[in-house]
Scaffold this motif. Structure first.
Motif, PDB file in Angstrom:
ATOM      1  N   ASP A 180       0.808  -1.217   0.000  1.00 32.77           N
ATOM      2  CA  ASP A 180       0.000   0.000   0.000  1.00 32.77           C
ATOM      3  C   ASP A 180       0.840   1.265   0.000  1.00 32.77           C
ATOM      4  OD1 ASP A 180       0.954  -0.497   2.567  1.00 32.77           O
ATOM      5  OD2 ASP A 180      -0.774   0.450   3.525  1.00 32.77           O
ATOM      6  N   GLY A 183       3.404   2.554  -5.612  1.00 30.11           N
ATOM      7  CA  GLY A 183       2.713   2.490  -6.884  1.00 30.11           C
ATOM      8  C   GLY A 183       3.485   1.539  -7.780  1.00 30.11           C
ATOM      9  N   ARG A 261       3.646  10.482  -5.313  1.00 33.74           N
ATOM     10  CA  ARG A 261       2.191  10.553  -5.461  1.00 33.74           C
ATOM     11  C   ARG A 261       1.757  11.898  -6.039  1.00 33.74           C
ATOM     12  NH1 ARG A 261       1.153   9.768  -0.672  1.00 33.74           N
ATOM     13  NH2 ARG A 261       0.394   7.622  -0.576  1.00 33.74           N
ATOM     14  N   ASP A 284      -2.071   0.050  -8.205  1.00 33.82           N
ATOM     15  CA  ASP A 284      -1.825  -0.207  -6.783  1.00 33.82           C
ATOM     16  C   ASP A 284      -1.739  -1.698  -6.458  1.00 33.82           C
ATOM     17  OD1 ASP A 284      -4.457  -0.962  -7.059  1.00 33.82           O
ATOM     18  OD2 ASP A 284      -5.271   0.623  -5.762  1.00 33.82           O
TER      19      ASP A 284
END
Length: 325
Positions: A180, A183, A261, A284
């Motif tokens: 988590d 990416g 991100r 993801d």
């Protein structure tokens, strides 16, 4: 009295172009206070700067648009006067016609004249995207320069870097445990390319800092943006394509210290999708990406930590080959 629009009419066929081509006759009278900037995707991207004056639009072509900093002057090529109706023109000039290509209105508004002579045009612009004091002055032939007289539009803007060394992933045997926090992108196995685009003009460096070829048309699609992109040139469905996976600089803002991100969010906002370039997808689910990479014959998966900057020591990019499943 000379026909101010004679040259304009000679260059255009009213039956072939959607541009306004008024008949000969007295010029309309306005308030000499309208300006327009039109983005013109002709043979080369440029911006047409037009000022209403004595019944016509006095016009200049700006290859790099209006300068936003007084430390940098931009070329302004003096072109033929245009009719006042052109201030609202937007559309496609057919290929093969004079100035063929797409025209859009980039900005428009009103202006005040501080000085207007053959050697100097000094105005104050009040538009939606541009405002402030500007001066135009000839430098020889049709060439003029345009200079911003006010302070920079963005006093905190940083210049575009000349070079950025690319972050390289470290080879790992397994996908990261904290999935988590990452990416996941495909490892394309292509040629690394850092592209610098400054208002339509592009250059590129390969992964070792040597000059490389930038994708044709990419700069024009980015329009007035000033960006540094990171990606790979690879064969995609039989066509050499630049797959962009990072954004390192955007319109005066270095992004290398921003988390991955955030850089991806800004990259997606550029909407890069062209015949020879596109934004590389990011997912993801690392296991799904690895399975898809294996199915498509790609070398592996690149896992990138979402909260990390663009720095070789801190970025935490991991290359996981598909054969290590």
């Amino acid at each position: 009295m000379a026909d101010r629009l004679g040259t304009y009419r000679q260059k255009r066929d009213a039956g072939r172009t959607p541009e306004p081509v008024p008949d000969e006759g007295p010029l309309p009278r306005g308030d000499d206070d309208t300006f327009v900037v039109q983005e013109h995707h002709a043979r080369r991207l440029h911006w047409d700067f037009r000022l209403e004056r004595d019944g016509v639009l006095v016009s200049w072509a700006l290859p790099k648009g209006l300068p936003d900093d007084p430390r940098t002057n931009h070329l302004a090529v003096h072109t033929e006067d245009h009719p006042l109706e052109y201030a609202s023109f937007a559309g496609e000039i057919p290929k093969g016609e004079y100035g063929g290509g797409q025209v859009t209105i980039w900005d428009r508004g009103t202006y005040e004249t501080e000085k207007w002579t053959d050697r100097e045009v000094k105005v104050v612009l009040r538009g939606n995207r541009v405002s402030g004091r500007y001066v135009l002055f000839p430098t020889g032939g049709e060439n003029w320069m345009i200079h911003r007289m006010d302070p920079p539009v963005d006093p905190d803007a940083a210049p575009m870097p000349e070079r950025i060394d690319p972050v390289r992933p470290e080879r790992r045997e397994r996908l990261p445990r904290r999935a988590d926090a990452y990416g996941f992108e495909f490892a394309w196995g292509g040629r690394r390319s850092i592209v610098f685009s400054d208002r339509g003009t592009t250059r590129a460096l390969d992964g070792d800092g040597r000059a490389a070829k930038a994708p044709s048309g990419l700069g024009e699609s980015l329009s007035a943006h000033r960006v540094v992109l990171d990606g790979e040139v690879t064969d995609l469905e039989g066509r050499e394509t630049y797959l962009v996976f990072d954004l390192l600089y955007l319109d005066g803002r270095p992004l290398v210290d921003e988390p991955y991100r955030r850089r991806r969010e800004l990259l997606e906002g550029l909407g890069l999708a062209g015949p020879r370039w596109q934004t590389a997808p990011c997912f993801d689910d690392g296991e799904a990406v690895r399975a898809a990479a294996r199915e498509q014959g790609l070398p592996g998966v690149v896992a990138k930590r979402l909260d990390a900057p663009y720095d070789q020591e801190k970025a935490d990019w991991r290359l996981i080959p598909v054969r290590d499943s």
